[in-house]
Design a protein around this motif. Sequence first.
Motif, PDB file in Angstrom:
ATOM      1  N   ILE A  11      37.914  20.582  24.434  1.00 34.00           N
ATOM      2  CA  ILE A  11      37.708  19.820  25.540  1.00 34.00           C
ATOM      3  C   ILE A  11      38.305  18.413  25.663  1.00 34.00           C
ATOM      4  O   ILE A  11      39.088  17.905  26.352  1.00 34.00           O
ATOM      5  N   LEU A  12      38.299  17.811  24.365  1.00 34.59           N
ATOM      6  CA  LEU A  12      38.762  16.591  24.090  1.00 34.59           C
ATOM      7  C   LEU A  12      40.462  16.510  24.259  1.00 34.59           C
ATOM      8  O   LEU A  12      40.942  15.538  25.020  1.00 34.59           O
ATOM      9  N   ILE A  13      41.134  17.294  23.592  1.00 30.88           N
ATOM     10  CA  ILE A  13      42.474  17.581  23.879  1.00 30.88           C
ATOM     11  C   ILE A  13      42.966  17.808  25.329  1.00 30.88           C
ATOM     12  O   ILE A  13      43.759  17.165  25.843  1.00 30.88           O
ATOM     13  N   HIS A  14      42.181  18.786  25.805  1.00 30.46           N
ATOM     14  CA  HIS A  14      42.863  19.349  27.039  1.00 30.46           C
ATOM     15  C   HIS A  14      42.435  18.514  28.460  1.00 30.46           C
ATOM     16  O   HIS A  14      43.047  18.533  29.308  1.00 30.46           O
ATOM     17  N   THR A  15      41.503  17.700  28.036  1.00 28.24           N
ATOM     18  CA  THR A  15      41.058  16.673  29.146  1.00 28.24           C
ATOM     19  C   THR A  15      42.039  15.305  28.929  1.00 28.24           C
ATOM     20  O   THR A  15      41.791  14.349  29.884  1.00 28.24           O
ATOM     21  N   ASN A  16      42.442  15.176  27.823  1.00 27.71           N
ATOM     22  CA  ASN A  16      43.129  14.056  27.399  1.00 27.71           C
ATOM     23  C   ASN A  16      42.159  12.992  27.326  1.00 27.71           C
ATOM     24  O   ASN A  16      42.162  11.802  27.861  1.00 27.71           O
ATOM     25  N   PHE A  26      39.190  12.771  28.491  1.00 28.50           N
ATOM     26  CA  PHE A  26      38.782  12.636  29.974  1.00 28.50           C
ATOM     27  C   PHE A  26      39.450  11.917  30.753  1.00 28.50           C
ATOM     28  O   PHE A  26      38.848  11.098  31.812  1.00 28.50           O
ATOM     29  N   LYS A  27      41.062  11.625  30.720  1.00 25.50           N
ATOM     30  CA  LYS A  27      41.676  10.801  31.643  1.00 25.50           C
ATOM     31  C   LYS A  27      42.484  11.766  32.435  1.00 25.50           C
ATOM     32  O   LYS A  27      42.245  11.518  33.762  1.00 25.50           O
ATOM     33  N   SER A  28      42.933  12.801  32.064  1.00 26.38           N
ATOM     34  CA  SER A  28      43.694  13.895  33.054  1.00 26.38           C
ATOM     35  C   SER A  28      42.821  14.753  33.750  1.00 26.38           C
ATOM     36  O   SER A  28      42.833  14.840  35.025  1.00 26.38           O
ATOM     37  N   ILE A  29      41.476  15.117  33.333  1.00 32.76           N
ATOM     38  CA  ILE A  29      40.430  15.699  33.867  1.00 32.76           C
ATOM     39  C   ILE A  29      39.148  14.988  33.836  1.00 32.76           C
ATOM     40  O   ILE A  29      38.746  14.806  32.622  1.00 32.76           O
ATOM     41  N   ARG A  80      26.617  19.182  31.759  1.00 34.90           N
ATOM     42  CA  ARG A  80      26.118  18.372  30.782  1.00 34.90           C
ATOM     43  C   ARG A  80      26.987  17.434  29.941  1.00 34.90           C
ATOM     44  O   ARG A  80      26.831  16.329  29.524  1.00 34.90           O
ATOM     45  N   VAL A  81      27.969  18.001  29.555  1.00 33.16           N
ATOM     46  CA  VAL A  81      29.058  17.223  28.893  1.00 33.16           C
ATOM     47  C   VAL A  81      29.552  16.255  29.685  1.00 33.16           C
ATOM     48  O   VAL A  81      29.642  15.183  29.117  1.00 33.16           O
ATOM     49  N   PHE A  82      29.919  16.390  30.840  1.00 32.12           N
ATOM     50  CA  PHE A  82      30.793  15.420  31.635  1.00 32.12           C
ATOM     51  C   PHE A  82      29.659  14.334  32.159  1.00 32.12           C
ATOM     52  O   PHE A  82      30.111  13.305  32.128  1.00 32.12           O
TER      53      PHE A  82
END
Length: 344
Positions: free
Chosen positions: A228-233, A235-238, A322-324
């Motif tokens: 999640i950390l990698i693929h959301t950059n 939490f900037k990109s997603i 919950r995470v977001f």
Amino acid sequence: MIEQKIGLIKYFIGIDVGKASFNYCLRYGGGTVVNGKAANNVESIKEFVLTLKQIPGFKLGHAIFGMEMTGVYGLVLMNTLVKLKAKVVVEPALRIKNSLGIIRGKNDKLDAARISRFLIKNLTELKLWIPRRTIINQLSSLSTLRERMVKVRTLMNTPLNEDDGFVDHEISKTNIELCSPSLILLEQLVLDIDNKIKQSWMEDERCRRFMEIMLSVRGIGDVTALQILIHTNEFKSIQTARTFASYCGVAPFDHDSGISVKKKSRVSAISNKRIKSLLHNGVRACIANDPEIKAYYKRRVEVDGKNKMSMMNAVKFKLICRVFACIRGNRLFDKNYGGKKPIQ
């Protein structure tokens, strides 16, 4: 959270990236087209930008560069353009292809031209590419290496285990003895990679905080949180739970048309199946160990007669929310936070 505005754009540069070089197509002035090719290295990319600046009236701030996601091949180009203060858009190849209607023929020059057309057509919906920090690139590389080693271990282990009862005992024993040293090394290698991954994110304050928050949510383990950390950059990109749910194939979409076509809502096959699989494992753990989610799942399936997989999908979305929510509030997960009632 970061949101970048594109601003006024007059020059649209579509780029088809290859390992050694890239083709580009510049469209501007209502119909003028310039095609070219350059080597995929820092020096040539800078020369390419200087060539563009020689066009009368060209300003880098009024130009946008677009390309497909090509993994490591595009990193040098993307990072160099961003350092030169250029606006860069990176989109999945399928999104570009689907937006252009019927397509005939394919070569590098045509692909660059089609990407430039995509930029013009979808300008108001484009989102600028946000570079990843070095630590995220490092974690991404380590994560990919770990996944490869796990696959190699499985490829070796599975046939050896399946031989039992079907192959002569002595033959099977010999095969296991021959492979055992390699399997032991692979086990240790995966463990070493895991330790290096944890050490890396622990040493970075921002990553450490994000990981601590995500790991406080039951059902989110080390590997899932890292993905999640990698693929959301970070939490900037997603930036929203709904966007991420769509990205990993958890969000259901309607399938109906008029009065004759009425199908059940279903998730899309276009998704990050790796993260979806990890979330599925997390949901199974929650159903077994989380009293609140276990009671919710049992009631919806046994009392309301809902489909099991549909309810597991609903729990996946609950974990994502919950995470977001915790990331947005910069807090660890607390089931009693805000005096909320149990999920119904």
